[in-house]
Design an enzyme around this catalytic site. Structure first.
Site, mmCIF file in Angstrom:
data_model
loop_
_atom_site.group_PDB
_atom_site.id
_atom_site.type_symbol
_atom_site.label_atom_id
_atom_site.label_comp_id
_atom_site.label_asym_id
_atom_site.label_seq_id
_atom_site.Cartn_x
_atom_site.Cartn_y
_atom_site.Cartn_z
ATOM 1 N N GLN A 112 -12.817 -5.528 -8.784
ATOM 2 C CA GLN A 112 -11.477 -4.939 -8.765
ATOM 3 C C GLN A 112 -10.505 -5.888 -8.072
ATOM 4 O O GLN A 112 -9.324 -5.625 -7.985
ATOM 5 C CB GLN A 112 -11.518 -3.610 -8.006
ATOM 6 C CG GLN A 112 -12.410 -2.581 -8.651
ATOM 7 C CD GLN A 112 -12.740 -1.444 -7.685
ATOM 8 O OE1 GLN A 112 -11.989 -0.498 -7.538
ATOM 9 N NE2 GLN A 112 -13.877 -1.562 -7.018
ATOM 10 N N ASN A 154 -21.687 -1.419 2.307
ATOM 11 C CA ASN A 154 -20.376 -1.104 2.877
ATOM 12 C C ASN A 154 -20.578 -0.747 4.358
ATOM 13 O O ASN A 154 -21.530 -0.040 4.682
ATOM 14 C CB ASN A 154 -19.750 0.099 2.132
ATOM 15 C CG ASN A 154 -18.237 0.173 2.299
ATOM 16 O OD1 ASN A 154 -17.738 0.200 3.420
ATOM 17 N ND2 ASN A 154 -17.530 0.173 1.192
ATOM 18 N N CYS A 198 11.293 -15.581 -17.669
ATOM 19 C CA CYS A 198 10.470 -16.192 -18.707
ATOM 20 C C CYS A 198 11.207 -17.363 -19.357
ATOM 21 O O CYS A 198 12.378 -17.231 -19.732
ATOM 22 C CB CYS A 198 10.150 -15.116 -19.751
ATOM 23 S SG CYS A 198 9.227 -15.708 -21.159
ATOM 24 N N ALA A 252 -20.393 -7.298 3.661
ATOM 25 C CA ALA A 252 -20.850 -8.086 2.508
ATOM 26 C C ALA A 252 -21.408 -9.438 2.943
ATOM 27 O O ALA A 252 -22.457 -9.871 2.462
ATOM 28 C CB ALA A 252 -19.693 -8.277 1.533
ATOM 29 N N HIS A 264 -8.757 -5.422 -12.546
ATOM 30 C CA HIS A 264 -7.377 -5.180 -12.109
ATOM 31 C C HIS A 264 -6.493 -6.421 -12.226
ATOM 32 O O HIS A 264 -5.482 -6.525 -11.539
ATOM 33 C CB HIS A 264 -7.370 -4.633 -10.672
ATOM 34 C CG HIS A 264 -7.936 -3.244 -10.570
ATOM 35 N ND1 HIS A 264 -8.324 -2.663 -9.387
ATOM 36 C CD2 HIS A 264 -8.175 -2.306 -11.533
ATOM 37 C CE1 HIS A 264 -8.787 -1.430 -9.613
ATOM 38 N NE2 HIS A 264 -8.707 -1.204 -10.912
ATOM 39 N N CYS A 320 11.710 -16.087 -23.353
ATOM 40 C CA CYS A 320 12.648 -15.032 -23.770
ATOM 41 C C CYS A 320 13.625 -14.624 -22.678
ATOM 42 O O CYS A 320 14.510 -13.801 -22.904
ATOM 43 C CB CYS A 320 11.881 -13.805 -24.283
ATOM 44 S SG CYS A 320 11.224 -12.780 -22.944
ATOM 45 N N THR A 366 -16.204 -1.577 -1.843
ATOM 46 C CA THR A 366 -15.160 -0.764 -2.474
ATOM 47 C C THR A 366 -15.212 0.655 -1.928
ATOM 48 O O THR A 366 -16.300 1.189 -1.662
ATOM 49 C CB THR A 366 -15.271 -0.766 -4.022
ATOM 50 O OG1 THR A 366 -14.328 0.185 -4.550
ATOM 51 C CG2 THR A 366 -16.657 -0.419 -4.527
ATOM 52 N N SER A 367 -14.031 1.253 -1.786
ATOM 53 C CA SER A 367 -13.954 2.637 -1.295
ATOM 54 C C SER A 367 -14.378 3.623 -2.376
ATOM 55 O O SER A 367 -14.554 4.803 -2.097
ATOM 56 C CB SER A 367 -12.527 2.945 -0.841
ATOM 57 O OG SER A 367 -11.620 2.698 -1.905
ATOM 58 N N ARG A 383 0.712 -12.296 -0.768
ATOM 59 C CA ARG A 383 -0.739 -12.111 -0.946
ATOM 60 C C ARG A 383 -1.348 -13.324 -1.661
ATOM 61 O O ARG A 383 -2.451 -13.757 -1.356
ATOM 62 C CB ARG A 383 -1.041 -10.826 -1.741
ATOM 63 C CG ARG A 383 -0.899 -9.561 -0.909
ATOM 64 C CD ARG A 383 -1.402 -8.323 -1.639
ATOM 65 N NE ARG A 383 -2.851 -8.209 -1.698
ATOM 66 C CZ ARG A 383 -3.619 -7.575 -0.813
ATOM 67 N NH1 ARG A 383 -3.081 -6.994 0.238
ATOM 68 N NH2 ARG A 383 -4.926 -7.509 -0.960
HETATM 69 P P1 OAD Z 1 -10.186 -0.432 -0.688
HETATM 70 O O1 OAD Z 1 -9.192 -1.113 0.201
HETATM 71 O O2 OAD Z 1 -9.884 0.923 -1.210
HETATM 72 O O3 OAD Z 1 -11.577 -0.288 0.087
HETATM 73 C C1 OAD Z 1 -12.141 -1.387 0.730
HETATM 74 C C2 OAD Z 1 -13.572 -1.025 1.071
HETATM 75 O O4 OAD Z 1 -14.169 -2.156 1.636
HETATM 76 C C3 OAD Z 1 -13.721 0.122 2.068
HETATM 77 O O5 OAD Z 1 -14.696 1.034 1.616
HETATM 78 C C4 OAD Z 1 -14.209 -0.594 3.337
HETATM 79 O O6 OAD Z 1 -15.078 0.222 4.111
HETATM 80 C C5 OAD Z 1 -14.956 -1.754 2.736
HETATM 81 N N1 OAD Z 1 -15.076 -2.927 3.603
HETATM 82 C C6 OAD Z 1 -14.241 -3.355 4.569
HETATM 83 N N2 OAD Z 1 -14.693 -4.498 5.110
HETATM 84 C C7 OAD Z 1 -15.849 -4.812 4.450
HETATM 85 C C8 OAD Z 1 -16.766 -5.888 4.525
HETATM 86 N N3 OAD Z 1 -16.598 -6.889 5.380
HETATM 87 N N4 OAD Z 1 -17.830 -5.878 3.685
HETATM 88 C C9 OAD Z 1 -18.015 -4.876 2.799
HETATM 89 N N5 OAD Z 1 -17.164 -3.837 2.689
HETATM 90 C C10 OAD Z 1 -16.088 -3.806 3.486
HETATM 91 O O7 OAD Z 1 -10.503 -1.460 -1.830
HETATM 92 P P2 OAD Z 1 -11.007 -1.210 -3.315
HETATM 93 O O8 OAD Z 1 -12.065 -0.166 -3.341
HETATM 94 O O9 OAD Z 1 -11.284 -2.540 -3.882
HETATM 95 O O10 OAD Z 1 -6.057 -1.504 -7.166
HETATM 96 O O11 OAD Z 1 -9.708 -0.629 -3.972
HETATM 97 C C11 OAD Z 1 -9.716 -0.423 -5.332
HETATM 98 C C12 OAD Z 1 -8.354 -0.678 -5.864
HETATM 99 O O12 OAD Z 1 -7.401 0.093 -5.154
HETATM 100 C C13 OAD Z 1 -7.844 -2.092 -5.714
HETATM 101 O O13 OAD Z 1 -8.311 -2.971 -6.704
HETATM 102 C C14 OAD Z 1 -6.394 -1.899 -5.831
HETATM 103 C C15 OAD Z 1 -6.318 -0.778 -4.831
HETATM 104 O O14 OAD Z 1 -5.174 -0.136 -4.686
HETATM 105 C C16 OAD Z 1 -4.870 -1.795 -7.688
HETATM 106 O O15 OAD Z 1 -4.054 -2.496 -7.123
HETATM 107 C C17 OAD Z 1 -4.668 -1.201 -9.035
#
Ligand code: OAD
Length: 270
Positions: A119, A239, A173, A257, A137, A176, A214-215, A88
């Protein structure tokens, strides 16, 4: 404009990319002194970084992203999880910020008090021109020792992953000898306290709160939107798809976006 029930107003920017932004949204944003934006993986999707809900491809198609992003997964198979994060990191390294990242940086220049909370663990906001980004995050390029916590400098060139399964043993590391772990927050772990405190404060003081890409499924980050609503902010979601926040935000801009955010800036401040 698509009429919707209750107080949510939705504009569909998917089919007609240049659908004008609802003038009430523009007027609200223009008048605001304190604006906050919370971003998620969708903002980087148009830069080629897969979101967490996308089906993984290639070497990683057998795995769910959410299953690899846990302390248990790293304990059980460190080389698998480290290899996945290095893969990644390489994808982020090759990616370029998109028009959505740049629009957010441009918005910051037009608003007296602007806070960007993400995030995302990539640095595409920073490379797109944003400063003082609150990373809830963590950051993929900032791994640390899991024993003593000292940051670990990664080589700038990307390491070779196993061509068969993508595994890579994590380094150790220099101070350590402990194992190095990715500098991200995994499911079940606490958020870094300083950015989380600043994010809560900004949400509670916001007049306009944008939630983009974000979802809104992952807590506690998603609760920032509820804090902003409770504080009386006007909430705007960008979204292309339905999310957990659909029924609680005030305005929905249904589009990506990189399409909607530049248009929001143009229509608000032209
Ligand atoms: P998600 O993968 O859960 O959701 C991505 C969102 O982006 C969805 O609602 C899609 O509909 C939307 N999406 C897709 N393409 C898009 C675009 N071109 N423009 C705008 N929106 C678009 O991602 P997050 O909500 O960021 O955490 O997930 C939150 C957290 O869950 C992440 O930071 C990560 C994950 O597991 C950790 O790793 C702790």
């Amino acid at each position: 404009m698509i009429p919707t029930a209750g107080r949510v107003r939705e504009t569909d920017n998917m089919r007609a990319a240049m659908t004008p932004i609802d003038p009430e949204i523009c007027a609200t944003l223009r008048a605001a002194t304190r604006v906050v934006i919370l971003t998620g993986a969708g903002v980087s999707a148009e830069s080629g970084i897969p979101t967490f809900r996308d089906k993984q491809t290639g070497l990683w198609e057998r795995f769910e992203a959410a299953e690899l992003a846990t302390p248990r997964a790293f304990e059980r198979d460190p080389a698998l999880v480290w290899g996945w994060y290095e893969w990644r990191r390489a994808a982020v390294f090759r990616a370029q910020p998109n028009a959505g990242h740049r629009a957010i940086a441009a918005m910051a220049a037009r608003v007296p008090e602007f806070t960007l909370i993400t995030q995302n663990v990539d640095d595409l906001h920073e490379r797109g021109g944003s400063r003082d980004v609150l990373h809830l995050h963590g950051e993929i390029a900032s791994p640390r020792c899991e024993v003593c916590g000292i940051p670990h400098a990664l080589p700038s060139e990307m390491p070779e992953l196993s061509p068969t399964d993508g595994r890579l043993e994590p380094p150790h590391c220099e101070s350590c000898g402990g194992r190095i772990r990715p500098g991200v927050v995994w499911f079940g772990e606490s958020l870094p306290s300083a950015p989380w405190a600043r994010a809560r404060e900004a949400a509670r003081r916001s007049e306009v709160f944008l939630v983009c890409g974000t979802s809104s499924l992952v807590q506690p980050a998603a609760s920032l939107t509820d804090m902003a609503i409770a504080a009386g902010a006007a909430t705007i979601q960008v979204n292309p798809h339905r999310t957990e926040a659909d029924d609680s935000v005030r305005f929905i801009l249904r589009g990506t976006a990189a399409t909607v955010l530049p248009q929001l800036i143009a229509d608000t401040w032209s």
